[in-house]
Design an enzyme around this catalytic site. Structure first.
Site, PDB file in Angstrom:
ATOM      1  N   HIS A 122       0.838  -1.200   0.000  1.00 54.66           N
ATOM      2  CA  HIS A 122       0.000   0.000   0.000  1.00 54.66           C
ATOM      3  C   HIS A 122       0.875   1.253   0.000  1.00 54.66           C
ATOM      4  O   HIS A 122       1.749   1.393   0.845  1.00 54.66           O
ATOM      5  CB  HIS A 122      -0.888   0.030   1.247  1.00 54.66           C
ATOM      6  CG  HIS A 122      -1.672  -1.214   1.482  1.00 54.66           C
ATOM      7  ND1 HIS A 122      -2.121  -1.580   2.733  1.00 54.66           N
ATOM      8  CD2 HIS A 122      -2.093  -2.188   0.636  1.00 54.66           C
ATOM      9  CE1 HIS A 122      -2.791  -2.720   2.651  1.00 54.66           C
ATOM     10  NE2 HIS A 122      -2.779  -3.111   1.389  1.00 54.66           N
ATOM     11  N   TYR A 180       3.037   2.806  12.941  1.00 53.13           N
ATOM     12  CA  TYR A 180       3.169   3.844  11.921  1.00 53.13           C
ATOM     13  C   TYR A 180       2.998   5.221  12.586  1.00 53.13           C
ATOM     14  O   TYR A 180       1.996   5.465  13.241  1.00 53.13           O
ATOM     15  CB  TYR A 180       2.070   3.753  10.864  1.00 53.13           C
ATOM     16  CG  TYR A 180       1.818   2.433  10.202  1.00 53.13           C
ATOM     17  CD1 TYR A 180       2.180   2.226   8.873  1.00 53.13           C
ATOM     18  CD2 TYR A 180       1.152   1.404  10.877  1.00 53.13           C
ATOM     19  CE1 TYR A 180       1.893   1.030   8.236  1.00 53.13           C
ATOM     20  CE2 TYR A 180       0.876   0.210  10.247  1.00 53.13           C
ATOM     21  CZ  TYR A 180       1.250   0.020   8.928  1.00 53.13           C
ATOM     22  OH  TYR A 180       0.964  -1.162   8.302  1.00 53.13           O
TER      23      TYR A 180
END
Length: 483
Positions: free
Chosen positions: A71, A134
């Site tokens: 992604h 993240y």
């Protein structure tokens, strides 16, 4: 498996531009371990972009072999492992020459990696109970998913050697259905917005950026800088830079009550809106300044000279500069005596020469001409080279001259006698006229822009080439020296 302890904080470039792998110091004993996962000051010192994280996400994976990706999201990410171990794979899915470049590495809690916008991210867990973290610089929203770019984990062109074969791994059906590299539409770069695109500098920027699809141009009719509603009509997260080539430049009119209001509205209030947008969205703001922020008493005006404007126009430009200087990512480009496509001094003199008129021209104001093709090229150089943010003087190079000197040279270059031009003092020229005060000396030293790798062309050479072009002798008289 415990992470490696006591590694020094260090950075390692990868084959993908902008992707950097970091070793993190982890301190441990019989109780467990501790690390500084993100330390802004130290990371910036290593060269990590000050990317402004706003959200932290964690992906927990119960079983080894869990595989997610590939992604590419429309934001930057700082990725680390909170616990466990992963095999990471990153593929450049950005438009450009590095499209398709691949980097792989095993990460445990003693490592982290910075992934710029548009680089595809994937990982496979190598241990049970792995948590993948993240740190991102935009808030996730459902609408943002429409801006993702995807690549199939099994893409043959990428040739990723997954430690656990994908047929034995845990994948989602969505990830299995992603396209191969040949079918991926690369993620476009962020946009650059040019404001004031129909002015002299705006037209030069149109020419300089010709063919670049991700540059937008807005004239006054497209974007009213004085209307707060105009700033609400764009998704500013999609922009990397704003070039403000718009300004109120009617120097004499600015001294009138209505002109004063208009000058402050465009040169200060509108600039404040732009500065707020740029700061909130981490956009680089390029703002064009003027020699009029100084009183002209010094022999030359370096970038760090304190403001000393004489008139309203100069006061508003100085105020605008002060506002822009507070934007974290900014270039203030200070220029003088701008010449481009449109009304300007050179075209006025050429028109007078063709009509046989012998003008009186000021001979005690000294400076250098700035041709818009060089001004535009210098702005693009600052943006593309990553030059340090700040203030840069940018005019053409060569010996300074007076307006009368320039006028005489224009007469010569158009086949007329320079002696037709009579030099007069500023005081004499403006006697009994309503006029704003002008700086007598507008020379801007060019050492800083040259040190940044840009060498402006000689003003005399540019003047000769400019008058050799079409339309040099038929322009209407200029009312001001604006850009």
């Amino acid at each position: 498996m415990a992470p490696e302890f006591s590694k020094p904080l260090s950075s390692h470039p990868t084959p993908i531009p902008g992707v950097v792998l970091y070793d993190l110091p982890v301190h441990g004993d019989n109780r467990g371990w501790f690390k500084e996962n993100w330390q802004r000051e130290k990371m910036l010192a290593l060269g990590l972009p000050d990317f402004g994280p706003v959200q932290n996400n964690i992906s927990f994976n119960e079983k080894a072999g869990t595989t997610r990706g590939i992604h590419a999201e429309p934001w930057d990410k700082y990725i680390s492992v909170a616990t466990g171990r992963i095999f990471g794979a990153w593929v450049d899915l950005r438009e450009g020459p590095s499209f398709g470049a691949v980097f792989t590495a095993e990460l445990d809690p003693s490592q982290a990696i910075f992934i710029p916008r548009g680089v595809g991210n994937a990982f496979q867990t190598l241990e049970d109970n792995t948590a993948y973290s993240y740190l991102v610089n935009d808030h996730w929203s459902a609408g943002a998913q429409g801006q993702y770019t995807f690549l199939n984990l099994a893409d043959e062109a990428s040739g990723i050697d997954w430690p656990i074969p994908l047929e034995q791994a845990e994948l989602s059906e969505k990830d299995r259905a992603h396209p191969r590299l040949a079918d991926v539409v690369p993620m476009a770069p962020k946009k650059t917005l040019v404001l004031g695109a129909d002015g002299q500098l705006g037209k030069a920027l149109r020419a300089a950026f010709a063919g670049r699809e991700h540059v937008e141009f807005a004239a006054r009719s497209d974007f009213d800088l004085t209307d707060p509603a105009a700033y609400a009509g764009r998704n500013w997260k999609n922009y990397a830079a704003i070039i403000n080539a718009a300004a109120y430049t009617a120097v004499d009119d600015a001294e009138s009550p209505e002109g004063r209001k208009a000058a402050w509205a465009i040169n200060v209030s509108a600039v404040t809106h732009l500065a707020r947008v740029a700061t909130e969205n981490r956009i680089t703001l390029v703002h064009v300044s003027s020699d009029y922020v100084f009183d002209g008493t010094a022999a030359e005006h370096p970038e760090d000279e304190p403001f000393s404007p004489l008139g309203v126009y100069g006061q508003t430009k100085a105020a605008g500069d002060a506002v822009v200087s507070a934007v974290p990512a900014h270039y203030i480009v200070r220029t003088s005596w701008v010449i481009g496509e449109g009304k300007n001094f050179v075209r006025t003199m050429a028109s007078l020469a063709e009509r046989g008129i012998s003008p009186a021209v000021v001979n005690d104001q000294i400076g250098r001409l700035t041709f818009t093709e060089d001004l535009a090229a210098g702005i693009i150089h600052l943006l593309s080279s990553g030059a340090p943010y700040g203030v840069y003087n940018l005019t053409n190079d060569g010996d300074p001259a007076s307006w009368a000197d320039v006028a005489g040279r224009v007469y010569e270059l158009t086949g007329h006698a320079a002696a037709a031009v009579t030099g007069v003092s500023t005081e004499e020229y403006f006697k009994d006229k309503q006029a704003a005060p002008r700086p007598k000396n507008s020379v801007l030293p060019l050492d800083k822009i040259k040190a940044a790798g840009f060498a402006p062309a000689d003003a005399a050479e540019r003047l000769s080439a400019y008058l050799g072009g079409p339309g040099a002798g038929n322009a209407a008289a200029a009312q001001d020296m604006g850009y």
